[in-house]
Design an enzyme around this catalytic site. Structure first.
Site, mmCIF file in Angstrom:
data_model
loop_
_atom_site.group_PDB
_atom_site.id
_atom_site.type_symbol
_atom_site.label_atom_id
_atom_site.label_comp_id
_atom_site.label_asym_id
_atom_site.label_seq_id
_atom_site.Cartn_x
_atom_site.Cartn_y
_atom_site.Cartn_z
ATOM 1 N N TYR A 140 18.481 25.124 -86.052
ATOM 2 C CA TYR A 140 19.921 25.381 -86.148
ATOM 3 C C TYR A 140 20.426 26.178 -84.941
ATOM 4 O O TYR A 140 20.125 27.369 -84.805
ATOM 5 C CB TYR A 140 20.271 26.133 -87.439
ATOM 6 C CG TYR A 140 19.859 25.404 -88.708
ATOM 7 C CD1 TYR A 140 19.856 24.012 -88.775
ATOM 8 C CD2 TYR A 140 19.485 26.107 -89.840
ATOM 9 C CE1 TYR A 140 19.475 23.343 -89.933
ATOM 10 C CE2 TYR A 140 19.104 25.443 -91.003
ATOM 11 C CZ TYR A 140 19.104 24.069 -91.032
ATOM 12 O OH TYR A 140 18.729 23.414 -92.176
ATOM 13 N N HIS A 189 10.409 20.683 -91.837
ATOM 14 C CA HIS A 189 11.830 20.346 -91.720
ATOM 15 C C HIS A 189 12.082 18.856 -91.425
ATOM 16 O O HIS A 189 11.712 18.365 -90.371
ATOM 17 C CB HIS A 189 12.431 21.202 -90.595
ATOM 18 C CG HIS A 189 13.926 21.235 -90.574
ATOM 19 N ND1 HIS A 189 14.631 22.052 -89.717
ATOM 20 C CD2 HIS A 189 14.865 20.580 -91.299
ATOM 21 C CE1 HIS A 189 15.925 21.876 -89.908
ATOM 22 N NE2 HIS A 189 16.098 20.990 -90.853
HETATM 23 P P1 NAD Z 1 27.590 22.494 -96.770
HETATM 24 O O1 NAD Z 1 27.817 21.316 -97.622
HETATM 25 O O2 NAD Z 1 27.119 23.737 -97.398
HETATM 26 O O3 NAD Z 1 28.920 22.725 -95.905
HETATM 27 C C1 NAD Z 1 29.007 23.717 -94.938
HETATM 28 C C2 NAD Z 1 30.391 23.703 -94.309
HETATM 29 O O4 NAD Z 1 31.363 24.065 -95.290
HETATM 30 C C3 NAD Z 1 30.519 24.738 -93.180
HETATM 31 O O5 NAD Z 1 31.410 24.233 -92.201
HETATM 32 C C4 NAD Z 1 31.140 25.919 -93.890
HETATM 33 O O6 NAD Z 1 31.808 26.767 -92.992
HETATM 34 C C5 NAD Z 1 32.076 25.220 -94.842
HETATM 35 N N1 NAD Z 1 32.434 26.041 -96.033
HETATM 36 C C6 NAD Z 1 31.608 26.742 -96.842
HETATM 37 N N2 NAD Z 1 32.297 27.341 -97.828
HETATM 38 C C7 NAD Z 1 33.604 27.018 -97.625
HETATM 39 C C8 NAD Z 1 34.790 27.347 -98.306
HETATM 40 N N3 NAD Z 1 34.809 28.124 -99.390
HETATM 41 N N4 NAD Z 1 35.956 26.830 -97.828
HETATM 42 C C9 NAD Z 1 35.975 26.036 -96.735
HETATM 43 N N5 NAD Z 1 34.874 25.687 -96.044
HETATM 44 C C10 NAD Z 1 33.687 26.181 -96.488
HETATM 45 O O7 NAD Z 1 26.531 22.022 -95.632
HETATM 46 P P2 NAD Z 1 25.323 22.743 -94.904
HETATM 47 O O8 NAD Z 1 25.707 24.054 -94.320
HETATM 48 O O9 NAD Z 1 24.751 21.711 -94.009
HETATM 49 O O10 NAD Z 1 24.256 22.971 -96.058
HETATM 50 C C11 NAD Z 1 23.979 24.236 -96.601
HETATM 51 C C12 NAD Z 1 22.680 24.822 -96.068
HETATM 52 O O11 NAD Z 1 21.558 24.091 -96.572
HETATM 53 C C13 NAD Z 1 22.504 24.752 -94.543
HETATM 54 O O12 NAD Z 1 23.207 25.806 -93.918
HETATM 55 C C14 NAD Z 1 21.009 24.846 -94.429
HETATM 56 O O13 NAD Z 1 20.591 26.192 -94.602
HETATM 57 C C15 NAD Z 1 20.528 24.017 -95.621
HETATM 58 N N6 NAD Z 1 20.303 22.590 -95.253
HETATM 59 C C16 NAD Z 1 19.029 22.173 -94.992
HETATM 60 C C17 NAD Z 1 18.788 20.858 -94.613
HETATM 61 C C18 NAD Z 1 17.377 20.424 -94.319
HETATM 62 O O14 NAD Z 1 16.452 21.180 -94.492
HETATM 63 N N7 NAD Z 1 17.168 19.221 -93.852
HETATM 64 C C19 NAD Z 1 19.832 19.945 -94.517
HETATM 65 C C20 NAD Z 1 21.116 20.374 -94.840
HETATM 66 C C21 NAD Z 1 21.324 21.694 -95.223
#
Ligand code: NAD
Length: 324
Positions: free
Chosen positions: A63, A128
């Site tokens: 990231y 990952h």
């Molecule tokens: P998400 O669906 O959580 O969306 C994140 C987005 O939504 C960001 O732009 C954030 O600023 C915004 N957001 C969050 N709360 C909000 C609110 N209340 N109002 C408006 N916007 C808001 O997607 P993500 O961040 O990709 O997924 C969550 C976490 O899961 C990642 O940060 C990561 O740690 C993990 N993840 C892991 C993998 C993997 O291992 N392959 C893949 C995806 C996500």
């Protein structure tokens, strides 16, 4: 005097003995993958999350090309909290430079991550996005290397992550029980795609903890919309955009609805949402607190949003190398 917030619910994570908050802090936004984030805002968001009962923080060296780990490390240190009070997961095998699931690389990877995170150990070390590697290498080389790191105390538990759901069954059917402690699935338990639901009985039978990430479908279900790199089809993007617009026209919050939907299944230990500001943390924790109150989820708006998303329900996108 301020009314004290109820603490977030803690849920057991498979057989690990860890109790994770039902909402986890996804730290990929701290690597600026969704747009610019000032370091002070990131540190404040982590602090507010911890104050409100979020005890689980997830990152990866991928990231922001290690930026997320560095900023999260700084923010966790600034908490001044005993190490036992927060749970940290990071990952290995995926880097800005590409994928490398070799034993040598993942062993070096955790050492580098611990320096950036300013920690002596992580709670979970995930492989990952394993669909981009050879799954047989994951089984025969990567996971055994992680087991060694577990014995050495660098990580307490081992996880695997990725998009296609069948990668989990492939690996879990080929490793001894208890070798993989948790799985992290993303974009498969939200209003537009809930296919993870069908796999939950299997995962439970294997005794693995389930982390469900991206309840907002990596920005599809936000007013800001998805980042430019988002892999969804134009059709899926446009349907989600219509759902967001519908909620907005009714004065409803799509993120609140999406968070509440994703949190409704108790077989999921924690829902990881990416956050980068105090406001987002407060909004998302409020959404969960409301679920526990008498008002519950707004069924009327949920039904309307589900109807808008019906034509693209469970639509996903390709991820990984062709043989997977
Ligand atoms: P998400 O669906 O959580 O969306 C994140 C987005 O939504 C960001 O732009 C954030 O600023 C915004 N957001 C969050 N709360 C909000 C609110 N209340 N109002 C408006 N916007 C808001 O997607 P993500 O961040 O990709 O997924 C969550 C976490 O899961 C990642 O940060 C990561 O740690 C993990 N993840 C892991 C993998 C993997 O291992 N392959 C893949 C995806 C996500």
């Amino acid at each position: 005097m301020a009314v004290p917030q109820p603490k977030l619910e803690l849920r057991p994570l498979g057989n690990t003995g860890l109790n994770v908050s039902s909402v986890g802090f996804g730290a990929s936004p701290l690597g600026r993958v969704f747009g610019p984030v000032a370091e002070d805002d990131a540190v404040a968001a982590v602090r507010r999350a911890f104050q409100l009962g979020i005890n689980f923080f997830d990152t990866s060296p991928y990231y922001g090309g290690t930026l997320s780990e560095k900023v999260l490390g700084k923010a966790l240190k600034a908490l001044g909290a005993p190490r036992s009070e927060f749970i940290v997961s990071t990952k290995c095998g995926r880097y800005k430079e590409g994928f490398d699931f070799s034993a040598e690389r993942v062993t070096r990877s955790i050492e580098e991550s611990l320096v950036r995170l300013q920690l002596d150990y992580v709670d979970i070390l995930h492989c990952h996005d394993i669909e981009f590697g050879s799954l047989d290498q994951i089984v025969s080389e990567t996971i055994p290397a992680l087991q060694k790191l577990k014995q050495e105390g660098k990580t307490r538990f081992i996880g695997i992550t990725g998009l296609p759901l069948d990668i989990f069954t492939y690996v879990l059917d080929r490793v001894p029980p208890g070798t993989v402690d948790v799985i992290l699935s993303y974009c498969h338990y939200g209003i537009n795609d809930s296919t993870l639901k069908d796999l939950l009985p299997y995962l439970k039978s294997k005794g693995v903890g389930v982390i469900s990430a991206s309840p907002l479908s990596m920005g599809l279900l936000t007013e800001q919309g998805p980042p430019e790199w988002h892999p969804a089809s134009p059709e899926l993007k446009s349907a989600c955009n219509a759902a967001v617009a519908h909620c907005k026209s009714k004065g409803k919050s799509i993120t609140k609805l999406a968070m509440q939907y994703s949190l409704s299944d108790k077989d999921i230990s924690t829902v990881l949402v990416g956050m980068s500001s105090v406001e987002q943390v407060e909004e998302n924790v409020d959404a969960v607190s409301e679920l526990g109150s008498s008002s519950g989820i707004d069924q009327e708006t949920l039904s309307q949003v589900e109807a808008i998303l019906e034509p693209v329900k469970n639509q996903t996108w390709p991820s990984g190398i062709p043989q997977n």
